[in-house]
Enzyme design. Structure first.
Site, PDB file in Angstrom:
ATOM      1  N   TYR A  48       7.759  11.299 -33.832  1.00 56.27           N
ATOM      2  CA  TYR A  48       7.183  11.700 -32.431  1.00 56.27           C
ATOM      3  C   TYR A  48       6.874  10.474 -31.556  1.00 56.27           C
ATOM      4  O   TYR A  48       6.117   9.540 -32.417  1.00 56.27           O
ATOM      5  CB  TYR A  48       5.875  12.524 -32.704  1.00 56.27           C
ATOM      6  CG  TYR A  48       5.870  13.942 -31.901  1.00 56.27           C
ATOM      7  CD1 TYR A  48       6.202  14.061 -30.577  1.00 56.27           C
ATOM      8  CD2 TYR A  48       6.132  15.044 -32.703  1.00 56.27           C
ATOM      9  CE1 TYR A  48       6.383  15.080 -30.043  1.00 56.27           C
ATOM     10  CE2 TYR A  48       6.227  16.097 -32.180  1.00 56.27           C
ATOM     11  CZ  TYR A  48       6.426  16.367 -30.810  1.00 56.27           C
ATOM     12  OH  TYR A  48       6.677  17.444 -30.104  1.00 56.27           O
ATOM     13  N   GLU A  50       5.356  10.016 -28.526  1.00 55.27           N
ATOM     14  CA  GLU A  50       4.976  10.121 -26.951  1.00 55.27           C
ATOM     15  C   GLU A  50       4.311   8.915 -26.294  1.00 55.27           C
ATOM     16  O   GLU A  50       3.704   8.221 -27.070  1.00 55.27           O
ATOM     17  CB  GLU A  50       3.789  11.437 -26.842  1.00 55.27           C
ATOM     18  CG  GLU A  50       4.422  12.732 -27.141  1.00 55.27           C
ATOM     19  CD  GLU A  50       3.397  13.708 -27.068  1.00 55.27           C
ATOM     20  OE1 GLU A  50       2.174  13.335 -27.391  1.00 55.27           O
ATOM     21  OE2 GLU A  50       3.685  14.804 -27.062  1.00 55.27           O
ATOM     22  N   ASP A 198      22.727   9.991  -7.799  1.00 58.06           N
ATOM     23  CA  ASP A 198      23.058  10.573  -8.953  1.00 58.06           C
ATOM     24  C   ASP A 198      24.459  10.372  -9.626  1.00 58.06           C
ATOM     25  O   ASP A 198      25.134  10.946  -8.877  1.00 58.06           O
ATOM     26  CB  ASP A 198      22.802  12.320  -8.788  1.00 58.06           C
ATOM     27  CG  ASP A 198      23.219  12.970 -10.330  1.00 58.06           C
ATOM     28  OD1 ASP A 198      23.658  12.432 -11.265  1.00 58.06           O
ATOM     29  OD2 ASP A 198      22.740  14.109 -10.478  1.00 58.06           O
ATOM     30  N   THR A 224      23.430  11.081 -16.355  1.00 60.06           N
ATOM     31  CA  THR A 224      23.749  11.613 -17.787  1.00 60.06           C
ATOM     32  C   THR A 224      24.411  10.603 -18.525  1.00 60.06           C
ATOM     33  O   THR A 224      24.982   9.623 -17.807  1.00 60.06           O
ATOM     34  CB  THR A 224      24.467  13.046 -17.727  1.00 60.06           C
ATOM     35  OG1 THR A 224      25.431  12.704 -16.968  1.00 60.06           O
ATOM     36  CG2 THR A 224      23.370  14.134 -17.107  1.00 60.06           C
ATOM     37  N   LYS A 227      29.145  11.946 -19.971  1.00 61.09           N
ATOM     38  CA  LYS A 227      30.318  12.124 -19.224  1.00 61.09           C
ATOM     39  C   LYS A 227      31.303  11.375 -19.331  1.00 61.09           C
ATOM     40  O   LYS A 227      31.504  10.676 -20.550  1.00 61.09           O
ATOM     41  CB  LYS A 227      29.818  12.511 -17.621  1.00 61.09           C
ATOM     42  CG  LYS A 227      29.190  13.993 -17.581  1.00 61.09           C
ATOM     43  CD  LYS A 227      28.953  14.363 -16.358  1.00 61.09           C
ATOM     44  CE  LYS A 227      27.951  15.561 -16.220  1.00 61.09           C
ATOM     45  NZ  LYS A 227      26.484  15.472 -16.269  1.00 61.09           N
ATOM     46  N   ARG A 233      24.531  13.476 -25.288  1.00 63.70           N
ATOM     47  CA  ARG A 233      23.672  14.167 -24.003  1.00 63.70           C
ATOM     48  C   ARG A 233      22.433  13.429 -23.841  1.00 63.70           C
ATOM     49  O   ARG A 233      21.891  13.222 -24.872  1.00 63.70           O
ATOM     50  CB  ARG A 233      23.813  15.462 -24.518  1.00 63.70           C
ATOM     51  CG  ARG A 233      24.714  16.380 -24.904  1.00 63.70           C
ATOM     52  CD  ARG A 233      24.745  17.756 -24.995  1.00 63.70           C
ATOM     53  NE  ARG A 233      25.026  18.495 -23.621  1.00 63.70           N
ATOM     54  CZ  ARG A 233      25.931  18.477 -23.071  1.00 63.70           C
ATOM     55  NH1 ARG A 233      27.037  18.388 -23.830  1.00 63.70           N
ATOM     56  NH2 ARG A 233      26.142  19.055 -21.732  1.00 63.70           N
TER      57      ARG A 233
HETATM   58  N1  DSN Z   1      27.282  20.902 -15.902  1.00 64.03           N
HETATM   59  C1  DSN Z   1      27.735  19.570 -15.375  1.00 64.03           C
HETATM   60  C2  DSN Z   1      28.949  19.427 -14.776  1.00 64.03           C
HETATM   61  O1  DSN Z   1      29.854  19.879 -15.355  1.00 64.03           O
HETATM   62  O2  DSN Z   1      29.278  18.588 -13.658  1.00 64.03           O
HETATM   63  C3  DSN Z   1      26.751  18.970 -14.471  1.00 64.03           C
HETATM   64  O3  DSN Z   1      25.465  19.502 -14.751  1.00 64.03           O
END
Ligand code: DSN
Length: 390
Positions: A48, A50, A198, A224, A227, A233
């Site tokens: 933990y 925090e 974003d 994120t 990708k 993730r």
């Molecule tokens: N689910 C993601 C995507 O496939 O673009 C976005 O949150």
């Protein structure tokens, strides 16, 4: 290593086989390295933490402080940012909480946020009515031009001037083209709005110097990490440091505003991925990912498929299957039966509902990680065409 829980072990193995056997064209997925998986599966998950490095609420955090500091350092290095000018928060658990933290930190309830509408390529968290971002704040939607299916900056400027949003969001989930971040900055300046980018979809392409970086123009950049960036993730929130103290407001929104303890195994895995993305190989990967998408788009068009905006500048392609009498659901089912995994997706000005829209979205990030090149894309286009016409 064998697990005692045979049921879950069996499912993990089955998923491993499924992933190996199928061709993965989900534009938001990728394949992480063994090191990323090792960090995710490490004892760091037990801790933990925090708070932030040097300012934690529980004891025993000296080591995880080093992990988080290293992650921060690598994020700056990868995106060529000076820590004097930028701050990065590594704790948001994924893209949606990262975006929500920005809203929570910088906006009052009800403020206007100008985001691209979902069917034109925006994300739910860019203010869509089914997301908390559309319930607590007011979305001013914008889209692409009906003629070019690309951003029309004059129209965006006109909407911004009319609506006077507090924040403009650029960066999308189903927009294949390059975004002119500078123009978006100029528009934001004209209405005195924050510019949030974003870059979740293109972060790996930005890191690999294959797609323009938004950092010279944005106030806040969220991404994120799983990708095109090819990490676990997770998410990063970059904030410009200046007298507005946006960085402090967003840190407070992440913790204690929205989240409790960060997932330190995830932070370590992000750090690993950031180091991997600093390599020369990753730069080649980013360029190859785009080349592959461009060849795939061209071949599909040659086979008679309408590609939204007539091509791509990124890893992502939107195919209008309705133009050939199919719908997104049918098309994605047919492809899955042929071992090709995609998602159904809305297309700009879609007349069909989101549950069964007119398009499918294809992405080359995962298959490029697996070593696919242009010649493979030529064959893949034929395979897609055959499956869709079956
Ligand atoms: N689910 C993601 C995507 O496939 O673009 C976005 O949150």
């Amino acid at each position: 290593m064998a697990m005692k829980d045979r049921e879950i072990e069996k499912l993990i193995k089955a998923e491993e086989v499924r992933q190996k056997k199928s061709i993965n064209l989900i534009a938001s997925e990728n394949y992480v390295s063994k090191d990323v998986l090792t960090a995710l599966g490490s004892v760091l998950t037990n801790k933990y933490a925090e708070g932030y490095p040097g300012r934690r609420y529980y004891k025993g955090n000296a080591i995880v402080d080093e992990v988080e500091n290293l992650c921060v350092e690598r994020a700056f290095k990868l995106f060529k940012l000076d820590p004097k000018d930028w701050h990065v928060n590594t704790q948001a658990l994924s893209g949606s909480p990262a975006n929500l933290s920005v809203y929570l930190g910088l906006l009052e309830k009800g403020d206007k946020v100008m985001g691209m509408s979902l069917d034109h390529g925006g994300h739910l968290t860019h203010g869509h009515k089914v997301s908390i971002t559309g319930k607590f704040w007011t979305q001013v939607p914008y889209g692409v031009s009906k003629v070019t299916e690309m951003l029309d900056y004059e129209e965006i400027r006109a909407i911004a001037k009319r609506e006077q949003p507090k924040m403009i969001i650029a960066g999308y989930t189903a927009y294949p083209r390059v975004v002119d971040w500078k123009k978006m900055r100029e528009i934001a300046d004209e209405v005195n709005a924050y510019l949030m980018v974003d870059m979740s979809h293109v972060a790996g392409l930005v890191a690999g110097l294959a797609y323009p970086a938004p950092f010279p123009y944005a106030d806040i950049v969220t991404t994120t990490t799983h990708k095109t960036l090819r990490g676990p993730r997770g998410a990063l929130i970059f904030t410009r440091k200046d007298s507005r103290e946006l960085d402090k407001k967003i840190d407070k929104a992440v913790f204690p505003g929205l989240q409790g303890g960060p997932h330190m195994n995830q932070t370590a895995a992000i750090a690993v991925a950031l180091k991997e993305a600093l390599s020369a190989d990753f730069k080649k990967y980013a360029k190859q990912t785009i080349k592959n998408a461009q060849v795939l788009a061209k071949e599909l068009m040659a086979l008679g498929w309408r590609v939204v905006s007539n091509g791509t500048d990124s890893h992502l392609i939107l195919v209008d299957v309705a133009s050939q009498g199919l719908d997104g659901k049918d098309a994605s089912d047919k492809l899955e039966n042929a071992g090709i995994i995609v998602n159904k997706n809305g297309i700009p000005f879609d007349t069909r509902p989101p549950v069964n829209p007119s398009g499918i979205r294809l992405g080359t990030a995962g298959e490029t990680t697996r070593g696919k090149e242009e010649k493979d894309m030529v064959l893949l286009a034929k395979k897609i065409d055959k499956a869709l016409r079956a």
